[in-house]
Design a protein around this motif. Structure first.
Motif, PDB file in Angstrom:
ATOM      1  N   GLN A 123     -54.669 -90.553  10.076  1.00 50.09           N
ATOM      2  CA  GLN A 123     -54.191 -90.638  11.463  1.00 50.09           C
ATOM      3  C   GLN A 123     -54.026 -92.091  11.908  1.00 50.09           C
ATOM      4  O   GLN A 123     -53.092 -92.438  12.609  1.00 50.09           O
ATOM      5  CB  GLN A 123     -55.150 -89.895  12.394  1.00 50.09           C
ATOM      6  N   MET A 124     -54.950 -92.947  11.447  1.00 46.99           N
ATOM      7  CA  MET A 124     -54.904 -94.339  11.912  1.00 46.99           C
ATOM      8  C   MET A 124     -54.031 -95.237  11.043  1.00 46.99           C
ATOM      9  O   MET A 124     -53.499 -96.218  11.527  1.00 46.99           O
ATOM     10  CB  MET A 124     -56.327 -94.905  12.002  1.00 46.99           C
ATOM     11  N   THR A 125     -53.904 -94.901   9.748  1.00 42.29           N
ATOM     12  CA  THR A 125     -53.177 -95.832   8.866  1.00 42.29           C
ATOM     13  C   THR A 125     -51.795 -95.333   8.461  1.00 42.29           C
ATOM     14  O   THR A 125     -51.018 -96.081   7.875  1.00 42.29           O
ATOM     15  CB  THR A 125     -53.959 -96.093   7.560  1.00 42.29           C
ATOM     16  N   ARG A 126     -51.496 -94.073   8.740  1.00 44.85           N
ATOM     17  CA  ARG A 126     -50.215 -93.522   8.290  1.00 44.85           C
ATOM     18  C   ARG A 126     -49.275 -93.265   9.467  1.00 44.85           C
ATOM     19  O   ARG A 126     -48.434 -92.393   9.409  1.00 44.85           O
ATOM     20  CB  ARG A 126     -50.438 -92.200   7.532  1.00 44.85           C
ATOM     21  N   GLY A 131     -42.167 -92.365  13.970  1.00 43.59           N
ATOM     22  CA  GLY A 131     -41.430 -93.612  13.772  1.00 43.59           C
ATOM     23  C   GLY A 131     -42.070 -94.583  12.805  1.00 43.59           C
ATOM     24  O   GLY A 131     -43.179 -94.373  12.307  1.00 43.59           O
ATOM     25  N   ASP A 132     -41.328 -95.644  12.536  1.00 39.60           N
ATOM     26  CA  ASP A 132     -41.746 -96.694  11.600  1.00 39.60           C
ATOM     27  C   ASP A 132     -42.630 -97.706  12.316  1.00 39.60           C
ATOM     28  O   ASP A 132     -42.113 -98.609  12.972  1.00 39.60           O
ATOM     29  CB  ASP A 132     -40.500 -97.468  11.114  1.00 39.60           C
ATOM     30  N   TYR A 133     -43.925 -97.553  12.194  1.00 40.31           N
ATOM     31  CA  TYR A 133     -44.797 -98.579  12.771  1.00 40.31           C
ATOM     32  C   TYR A 133     -46.136 -98.582  12.055  1.00 40.31           C
ATOM     33  O   TYR A 133     -46.483 -97.618  11.363  1.00 40.31           O
ATOM     34  CB  TYR A 133     -45.007 -98.367  14.278  1.00 40.31           C
ATOM     35  N   SER A 134     -46.864 -99.650  12.205  1.00 36.94           N
ATOM     36  CA  SER A 134     -48.208 -99.748  11.639  1.00 36.94           C
ATOM     37  C   SER A 134     -49.122-100.353  12.687  1.00 36.94           C
ATOM     38  O   SER A 134     -48.665-101.087  13.565  1.00 36.94           O
ATOM     39  CB  SER A 134     -48.217-100.638  10.398  1.00 36.94           C
ATOM     40  N   ILE A 135     -50.393-100.046  12.567  1.00 35.46           N
ATOM     41  CA  ILE A 135     -51.362-100.579  13.524  1.00 35.46           C
ATOM     42  C   ILE A 135     -52.536-101.163  12.769  1.00 35.46           C
ATOM     43  O   ILE A 135     -53.106-100.519  11.879  1.00 35.46           O
ATOM     44  CB  ILE A 135     -51.815 -99.463  14.486  1.00 35.46           C
ATOM     45  N   LEU A 136     -52.882-102.393  13.123  1.00 37.56           N
ATOM     46  CA  LEU A 136     -54.063-103.035  12.545  1.00 37.56           C
ATOM     47  C   LEU A 136     -55.277-102.162  12.826  1.00 37.56           C
ATOM     48  O   LEU A 136     -55.493-101.754  13.973  1.00 37.56           O
ATOM     49  CB  LEU A 136     -54.288-104.374  13.244  1.00 37.56           C
ATOM     50  N   ALA A 137     -56.062-101.872  11.793  1.00 39.86           N
ATOM     51  CA  ALA A 137     -57.263-101.065  12.001  1.00 39.86           C
ATOM     52  C   ALA A 137     -58.463-101.791  11.415  1.00 39.86           C
ATOM     53  O   ALA A 137     -58.528-102.015  10.205  1.00 39.86           O
ATOM     54  CB  ALA A 137     -57.095 -99.696  11.355  1.00 39.86           C
ATOM     55  N   LEU A 138     -59.392-102.181  12.290  1.00 44.08           N
ATOM     56  CA  LEU A 138     -60.602-102.877  11.851  1.00 44.08           C
ATOM     57  C   LEU A 138     -61.729-101.865  11.719  1.00 44.08           C
ATOM     58  O   LEU A 138     -61.919-101.032  12.606  1.00 44.08           O
ATOM     59  CB  LEU A 138     -61.002-103.945  12.881  1.00 44.08           C
ATOM     60  N   ALA A 139     -62.459-101.953  10.612  1.00 37.62           N
ATOM     61  CA  ALA A 139     -63.500-100.958  10.350  1.00 37.62           C
ATOM     62  C   ALA A 139     -64.865-101.626  10.229  1.00 37.62           C
ATOM     63  O   ALA A 139     -65.219-102.144   9.164  1.00 37.62           O
ATOM     64  CB  ALA A 139     -63.179-100.201   9.061  1.00 37.62           C
ATOM     65  N   PRO A 140     -65.660-101.607  11.285  1.00 37.64           N
ATOM     66  CA  PRO A 140     -67.002-102.204  11.215  1.00 37.64           C
ATOM     67  C   PRO A 140     -67.971-101.303  10.462  1.00 37.64           C
ATOM     68  O   PRO A 140     -67.776-100.098  10.398  1.00 37.64           O
ATOM     69  CB  PRO A 140     -67.414-102.323  12.692  1.00 37.64           C
TER      70      PRO A 140
END
Ligand SMILES: Cc1ncc(C[n+]2csc(CCOP(=O)(O)OP(=O)(O)O)c2C)c(N)n1
Ligand code: SF4
Ligand SMILES: [Mg+2]
Lengths: 352, 250
Positions: A123-126, A131-140
Motif C-alpha cells: 500500500q505504501m510502496t506500490r 497513477g504514476d507516483y511514488s512516496i518516500l517511506a521512512l521506517a523507524p
C-alpha cells in the motif's frame, strides 16, 4: 533535553510539534490513537492547530487544503484508514504538496485486527492510489528513531514538495522506550511561492491542481515527477547493515521485526552460525545496493516480515537471481518469535 | 467617453468553456463581482470541485486549489484553518455536493466552518454526460434513468438547503436562481450576504443556485430557462432557509 520514557506513538506526536508541524488532521483508529490524543492536548498549547476530521477521507483532504495554503501539515492513521486516504494521497503526490502521513500498521485485509502488522508495504510502496507516483517511506525501528524520522520527514516533504510516509507498526507505536529530543530548533519551512494565500493584487493567481486533460501535458508532468523520484533514489536511500560482511545468510527486515531478527542473529551466533541483517530504513526508495554488494560468504537471503510476504518482492529484485531468497513471516497481528526465525535459518542452511 | 459597463476584475481574461446557455458562467460572474465589491478579491482562496466547473480556477481571479470529487468542504476546512481571517469558498455542483460529498458538506456545516459554499444545482451530472444526480427531478429523463427518475427505484430528489439549514453550525443558507435578471440580482445579494457573514465569522454559509444545463437537459438555452422556472422552482423553492438575523431553537 533529558531522556524521557515515551510510547512510540507519543514520541512521534511530540517530535511532530518539535519539527514545526502547524496543522494536524486525523480520525480515531487503533493502534495510533495516542498520536491523535497527544496532539489534541498539546498542539493548542504550542499555538498550533489540531482538528478531528469526520473521516480519513476528510482528514486527508484537509491536509490537501492546509498544505496548499502553506501549512506544515501531518495526519496519522492505521491500515484501513490509510486505504481510505489513497485518493487524497495520489492527489497530494500529483499536486506536489508537502505533508507527513504516519501509518501505524495493523493486521488486514479488511477491518482485520488491531495487532501489529507490516502488511501495508504494498500500500505504501506500490502507489496505493491511482497513477504514476511514488512516496518516500521512512521506517523507524525504535522510539528514538521514530522521533528522528518525523523531524526528517517534514524536511524531506518540503525539500521535494511531496508527501512522506512514516511506516510504523502497532508494536513500535505502543512500546515504551527512552527517547531524547536534543535541543535543535525545528528547521524553518521552505518558502512556498506556489501556495494559495490570496494574490494580494501583486501577482497572477496561484492554482494548485492536478487536472491535465492534454495527454502530452500530463506525460510531461509525469516525467518531471519521475525526475524528482530519481533524485530521491539517488540521495535519500537509508539502511543499516548489521554483521553483513561475515554472514553466510543475510536476513532482511524493517521496523520492529528487524529488532526480533537481531535477537535471532544473536542466538544464531551462540550456535556459531554467522547471520547478518540488512535493515531498510527507507522502504521507498528501497536500498538495492547492499544486496548487490554481498560478500562471497553469503549463500542465501531470508526476508522476514509481519505479513505474507510483500517486501520480499523488492529483495528479489535487488538480489536479481544471484542468490536464493526465502521468506519467513507471521501475519494477522502475530509477532514472530526469535526462535522461529532461528529454526527457519537452520532449516535453510541444513543445520541441526 | 464614459464607461457604462466593464468586465469585473474578479474574472480573468480567459474565455470559459461552458456550453452556450449554461448559467455556470453567470454564477462565476456573480461570485467575482461580489468579491470585488466587498474588497475581498486579493485575500480570497477558492476551492474548486469536480464537475463542469472543474476549471473555475482559470476564470476566477483568485488563488485556488483543486479538490477531489466531493471533498471541497474538507479542502476548504484545511485552507481556512491556515488562514482563519481570509475569505474561503467552495464552488460545487450537485453531483459533487449532494452525492459523493455529502459527508464533507454536512460536517463542514456541523463544525460551523467559516466558509462560503456556492452550490450549483442543475439537477444532473453535466460533466460526465447527463447522468442522474440526487437532485434530478421525478420523471426527469437522464442517461442513467432513461425512462425518467422513479421514486420507488431512486427516491425523491434531495433538498440540500433544507437539510443543511437543520445543522446547528449553519449560519446562512439561501436558495436562489439565475433564470431571469431579477433572479440574478437576488442571487447576487445572497452571495454577498454569505461572504459578509463569513467575514463576520457567523458560521457556515451556503448559497444554492438553481442553474441550467441545456446540453444535459437536451433543451435550447431559452427553453432551459423556462424548464428551470417551471420544473425546478416548484420543487426547490427560492428562499432563505437560515439566517443569522433570525433566532433558531438551540
Ligand atoms: C472519484 C471520482 N468519481 C467520479 C468522477 C467522475 N465525475 C466527474 S464530474 C462528475 C459529476 C459532476 O456533476 P455535478 O457535480 O453535478 O457538476 P456539473 O457538471 O453538473 O456542474 C463525475 C461523477 C470523478 N472525477 N472522480
Ligand atoms: S454540460 Fe451542462 S453544466 Fe456542463 S457546461 Fe454544458 S450546459 Fe453547463
Ligand atoms: Mg450538476
Amino acid at each position: 533535553m533529558a531522556k524521557m520514557l515515551m510510547k512510540g506513538n507519543e514520541a512521534l506526536a511530540l517530535a511532530a510539534i518539535r519539527g514545526g508541524c502547524t496543522h494536524y488532521f486525523g480520525y480515531p483508529i487503533t493502534p495510533q490513537n495516542e498520536i491523535t490524543e497527544y496532539l489534541a492536548r498539546e498542539m493548542p498549547k504550542a499555538g498550533r492547530v489540531f482538528l478531528q476530521a469526520e473521516s480519513e477521507i476528510a482528514a486527508i483532504n484537509m491536509v490537501v487544503g492546509a498544505s496548499a495554503a502553506g501549512g506544515r501539515v501531518m495526519t496519522s492513521s492505521s491500515s484501513p484508514g490509510i486505504a481510505l486516504m489513497q485518493e487524497g494521497i495520489s492527489g497530494l503526490a500529483a499536486a506536489e504538496l508537502p505533508c507527513v502521513i504516519v501509518n501505524v500498521q495493523r493486521g488486514g485485509p479488511g477491518i482485520g485486527g488491531i495487532q501489529p502488522s507490516q502488511a501495508d508495504y504494498y500500500q505504501m510502496t506500490r502507489g496505493g492510489g491511482n497513477g504514476d507516483y511514488s512516496i518516500l517511506a521512512l521506517a523507524p525501528a525504535t522510539v528514538q528513531e521514530s522521533a528522528e524520522m518525523i523531524r526528517d520527514a517534514f524536511q524531506l516533504a518540503d525539500k521535494y514538495r511531496s508527501p512522506v510516509f512514516i511506516a510504523s507498526d502497532g508494536m513500535l507505536g505502543q512500546m515504551m522506550e527512552p527517547v531524547e529530543f536534543g535541543d535543535t530548533q525545528p528547521t524553518l519551512m521552505a518558502e512556498k511561492p506556489w501556495a494559495v494565500v490570496g494574490h494580494g493584487g501583486k501577482r497572477k493567481p496561484n492554482t494548485v491542481k492536478t487536472l491535465a486533460l492534454d495527454p502530452l501535458v500530463l506525460e510531461e508532468m509525469n516525467l518531471a515527477r519521475q525526475k524528482k523520484y530519481a533524485q530521491m533514489i539517488a540521495t535519500e536511500i537509508r539502511y543499516e547493515n548489521f554483521q553483513v560482511d561475515t554472514a553466510e545468510i543475510v536476513l532482511c527486515a524493517y521496523g520492529s521485526t528487524s529488532r526480533i531478527v537481531k535477537n535471532a542473529i544473536d542466538l544464531l551466533g551462540q550456535e556459531k552460525i554467522a547471520a547478518g541483517l540488512i535493515r531498510p530504513q527507507t522502504l521507498w526508495p528501497f536500498p538495492d545496493a547492499p544486496f548487490q554488494n554481498l560478500s562471497k560468504k553469503c549463500r542465501r537471503v531470508l526476508c522476514v516480515e509481519m505479513s505474507c510476504g510483500q517486501m520480499i518482492d523488492d529483495v528479489r529484485l535487488a538480489v536479481n537471481g544471484r542468490l536464493p531468497v526465502d521468506f519467513f513471516g507471521r501475519t494477522g497481528g502475530i509477532i514472530p518469535a526469535p526462535e522461529e526465525i532461528v529454526g527457519q535459518v537452520k532449516l535453510l542452511l541444513g543445520r541441526k | 467617453m464614459t464607461v457604462v459597463f466593464s468586465k469585473t476584475p474578479g474574472l480573468t481574461e480567459n474565455e470559459t468553456h461552458y456550453c452556450p446557455g449554461c448559467t455556470h458562467g453567470t454564477i462565476h460572474r456573480l461570485v467575482a463581482e461580489v468579491l470585488v465589491e466587498l474588497d475581498l478579491l486579493e485575500d480570497t482562496i477558492g476551492c474548486g470541485s469536480v464537475g463542469c466547473s472543474v476549471l473555475s480556477y482559470n476564470y476566477l481571479n483568485v488563488d485556488m486549489v483543486e479538490s477531489a470529487h466531493g471533498r471541497a468542504p474538507a479542502v476548504a476546512t484545511g485552507v481556512k484553518r491556515v488562514h482563519p481571517d481570509k475569505p474561503v469558498f467552495t464552488y460545487q455542483g450537485d453531483g459533487d455536493l449532494a452525492s459523493i460529498g455529502t459527508a464533507e458538506i454536512v460536517h463542514a456545516a456541523h463544525r460551523g466552518e467559516k466558509i462560503t459554499t456556492i452550490f450549483v444545482n442543475n439537477a444532473i451530472y453535466g460533466m460526465t454526460g447527463g447522468q442522474m444526480a440526487p437532485t434530478t427531478l421525478i420523471g426527469q429523463k437522464v442517461t442513467t434513468a432513461p425512462d425518467g427518475r422513479d421514486i420507488a427505484h431512486s427516491g425523491m430528489p434531495l433538498r440540500m438547503s433544507e437539510m443543511l439549514a437543520q445543522v446547528p453550525g449553519s449560519a446562512y443558507i439561501e436558495r436562489v436562481s439565475v433564470h431571469n435578471p431579477k433572479a440574478v440580482r437576488r442571487a447576487k445579494r445572497a452571495i454577498k450576504k454569505a461572504f459578509t457573514y463569513q467575514m463576520e465569522r457567523k458560521g457556515f454559509t451556503m448559497v444554492e443556485v438553481l442553474s441550467t444545463c441545456p446540453t444535459g437537459w437536451g433543451l435550447s438555452p431559452i427553453d432551459s430557462l423556462k424548464w428551470l422556472e417551471e420544473n425546478m422552482i416548484p420543487y426547490y423553492p427560492l428562499k432563505v432557509f437560515r439566517s443569522p438575523e433570525e433566532d433558531y431553537p438551540q
